[in-house]
Write a protein that holds these residues in place. Sequence first.
Motif, mmCIF file in Angstrom:
data_model
loop_
_atom_site.group_PDB
_atom_site.id
_atom_site.type_symbol
_atom_site.label_atom_id
_atom_site.label_comp_id
_atom_site.label_asym_id
_atom_site.label_seq_id
_atom_site.Cartn_x
_atom_site.Cartn_y
_atom_site.Cartn_z
ATOM 1 N N MET A 1 5.445 -7.846 -3.100
ATOM 2 C CA MET A 1 4.443 -8.916 -3.106
ATOM 3 C C MET A 1 5.022 -10.195 -2.508
ATOM 4 O O MET A 1 4.374 -10.897 -1.731
ATOM 5 N N LEU A 2 6.253 -10.469 -2.889
ATOM 6 C CA LEU A 2 6.913 -11.661 -2.382
ATOM 7 C C LEU A 2 7.078 -11.582 -0.873
ATOM 8 O O LEU A 2 6.924 -12.580 -0.156
ATOM 9 N N LEU B 1 -1.433 -15.721 -4.091
ATOM 10 C CA LEU B 1 -1.350 -14.667 -5.109
ATOM 11 C C LEU B 1 0.089 -14.258 -5.450
ATOM 12 O O LEU B 1 0.434 -14.191 -6.640
ATOM 13 N N PRO B 2 0.959 -14.019 -4.461
ATOM 14 C CA PRO B 2 2.324 -13.609 -4.819
ATOM 15 C C PRO B 2 3.034 -14.636 -5.692
ATOM 16 O O PRO B 2 3.647 -14.284 -6.698
ATOM 17 N N THR C 1 5.167 -10.328 1.255
ATOM 18 C CA THR C 1 3.945 -10.636 2.005
ATOM 19 C C THR C 1 3.852 -12.139 2.268
ATOM 20 O O THR C 1 3.266 -12.584 3.235
ATOM 21 N N LYS C 2 4.455 -12.924 1.375
ATOM 22 C CA LYS C 2 4.446 -14.382 1.522
ATOM 23 C C LYS C 2 5.300 -14.808 2.722
ATOM 24 O O LYS C 2 5.146 -15.896 3.254
ATOM 25 N N LEU D 1 15.292 -11.999 -0.257
ATOM 26 C CA LEU D 1 14.776 -11.031 -1.220
ATOM 27 C C LEU D 1 15.908 -10.352 -1.978
ATOM 28 O O LEU D 1 15.822 -10.135 -3.176
ATOM 29 N N TRP E 1 -4.221 -7.481 2.945
ATOM 30 C CA TRP E 1 -3.822 -8.712 3.619
ATOM 31 C C TRP E 1 -2.591 -8.480 4.494
ATOM 32 O O TRP E 1 -2.445 -9.051 5.561
ATOM 33 N N MET E 2 -1.716 -7.616 4.039
ATOM 34 C CA MET E 2 -0.496 -7.406 4.792
ATOM 35 C C MET E 2 -0.714 -6.412 5.927
ATOM 36 O O MET E 2 -0.229 -6.624 7.029
ATOM 37 N N ILE F 1 11.969 -20.035 5.723
ATOM 38 C CA ILE F 1 10.736 -19.263 5.849
ATOM 39 C C ILE F 1 9.524 -20.180 6.014
ATOM 40 O O ILE F 1 8.663 -19.942 6.859
ATOM 41 N N LEU G 1 -5.233 -15.258 -1.274
ATOM 42 C CA LEU G 1 -4.260 -14.252 -0.864
ATOM 43 C C LEU G 1 -2.897 -14.860 -0.574
ATOM 44 O O LEU G 1 -1.874 -14.282 -0.912
ATOM 45 N N ILE G 2 -2.873 -16.049 0.038
ATOM 46 C CA ILE G 2 -1.551 -16.602 0.336
ATOM 47 C C ILE G 2 -0.861 -17.109 -0.926
ATOM 48 O O ILE G 2 0.354 -17.200 -0.963
ATOM 49 N N ILE H 1 1.425 -14.674 -9.301
ATOM 50 C CA ILE H 1 1.838 -13.507 -10.092
ATOM 51 C C ILE H 1 3.284 -13.667 -10.537
ATOM 52 O O ILE H 1 3.638 -13.450 -11.691
ATOM 53 N N TRP H 2 4.088 -14.080 -9.599
ATOM 54 C CA TRP H 2 5.511 -14.238 -9.874
ATOM 55 C C TRP H 2 5.760 -15.260 -10.993
ATOM 56 O O TRP H 2 6.523 -15.026 -11.923
ATOM 57 N N LEU I 1 -5.497 -5.983 -2.808
ATOM 58 C CA LEU I 1 -5.762 -7.182 -2.011
ATOM 59 C C LEU I 1 -4.585 -7.511 -1.098
ATOM 60 O O LEU I 1 -4.746 -7.769 0.102
ATOM 61 N N LEU I 2 -3.368 -7.498 -1.671
ATOM 62 C CA LEU I 2 -2.205 -7.860 -0.875
ATOM 63 C C LEU I 2 -1.900 -6.805 0.181
ATOM 64 O O LEU I 2 -1.453 -7.123 1.282
#
Lengths: 277, 312
Positions: free
Chosen positions: A113-114, A153-154, A116-117, B303, B21-22, B248, A150-151, A157-158, B17-18
Amino acid sequence: MAIVAQQTKLSKILWPVLAWAVALIIFFPIAYMVMTSFKTDADAVKPELLFTFTPTLENYANMTENYDYWRFASNSIITSVAATLFTLFVAIPCAYAMAFTPSRGTKDILMWMLSTKMLPAAAVLYPMIYMTKAAGLYDTHFLIIMVLSLINLPIVIWMLFTYFKDIPKDIIEAAKMDGVNTWGEVREVLIPLAWGGIASTALLCFIFCWNEAYWTVRLTTTEAATLSKLIEGNRAPEGLFFGRLSAVSTAAVGPIVVLGWFCQKQLVQGLTFGAVK
Amino acid sequence: MANRTVPRLLQTPAVVLLLFWMLVPLSMTLFFSFIRYVLNNLRRPEWTSPSIENWRGFGNYQYVWNQDSFWLAIQNSLIIVCGILFLTVAFGIAIAILINRNFPGRGIVRVMLISPFFVMPAVNAVLWINMLLDPVLGLQGIAVAGINDIISGLREAPLVGGFFSLWPEFSPISFRGAQASSYAVIMMVTWQWTPFAVLIFMTSLQSEDQQQKEAAVLDGASAWNQFRFLTLPHLGRPIAIVVMIQAIFHLSLYAEIEIVSRGSGNKNLPYYIGELVNNNIGAASATGIFAVILANIVAIFLLRMIGKTLME
């Protein structure tokens, strides 16, 4: 020892003075903007009136007339509030499940999920324009709400996950024993317990939505245009309108900066994904 | 194993959803990057809509790779990101140490220091490029004019006049075009993100081992050595995190570039893609894939680092 004592005495005065000086310098651009917002456009560019001027509310009174401020502001409010609510609605159950019934895959899902950010927005700009135009969603509130959700959400959630993790599992177990169903657990046990964490997460999410300046600029024209778009459209006032531009800028950032003061602590956690404690 | 289903179900909406989106936009970008796709082309109208028949293989990548403007955009992206990173980390450490002790008004100082972070990027850019950096009407212009006035006054003065008449007239810098636009962007983003670095370093400083520090003081360690051998190693990890998270975010800077120069100054990668999107979609998509690769290089390290602390 005498030297040490002298040093501390000197630094006792010097240290706060230095700290205050740095803080004032860093805060100066904001103060200057607020100050200029109370000057007329003519006064705003006169060097002799830099700090001494007759304040006027004219710029604020004419904000609607000059910039149609409230149309953009209400778009910002609608999209940011709706996106925050929707994000929480999706994120709370997800973070709840991850925190209280973790499986082997939970960590991987969180990391994914992270990631995707970290996708650069520019890389998917054209597909987004193409799809939303084809679906008739371009420049609609719905689209902006979805994209903002969507941008964020990660991160949401985190953040919620790190809060929920600290709640003792026994409490949830006890509720289960009492025969409360999952929705009941979330509503009657989790939300009251984690209220502070949820509120500050929501606040931070709202701030990020409000300040977003890539998708809101590139995926809107007029209907769903937010304050970012308004300011971006008036980027070069040619020096003529510093007063009124400052007023509209102050109105756009003022409430958010004040809200931000209340969630400094959560900011560290939210933006570092719990990696700095 | 019925109680596995409920947690899965709760995670599903977020994951779906993600995933959408991805995957969906990115796979479209990937597809467009392999075809000829140009929006305004009268000579070859068949290229104006996406179709598998216009397959170009790696042609778009090759085309982009051979453009000087592409490499310039990458170079600008890196200069801007590295400049911001260096400045925010340096200022961040200095300010965090400065306010990491008690003094009167510490709360207000903190509030003032954090404020720039919450200013929306569009306002930040408009404020800096117009009101602060404008060569005539901004504070820069006013300051330069003031200095020139003082110098020209001193030229008339007895004794020292001869000395000052050797001085040139200062001319203000225009930050809207060419190389200087990068510096303007670095300045404004550094202003905005230094508070972020300060907050993180301060959080970390508060967990520093105080006993160790006192022992060092008793042993007569100088302030510099205390910083060099105790504080800096302690900050190692937060510095790495600040660097990667900012990298980033700043690799995708857009609003600031757009507002500062409107394309007449230095372009970074997202801005370059934004320009290509107006016409050459194939090339824009190939550039986008390059941007993804560049961001991933940073993201993998970040990460991995976050993953280590995740389940503690």
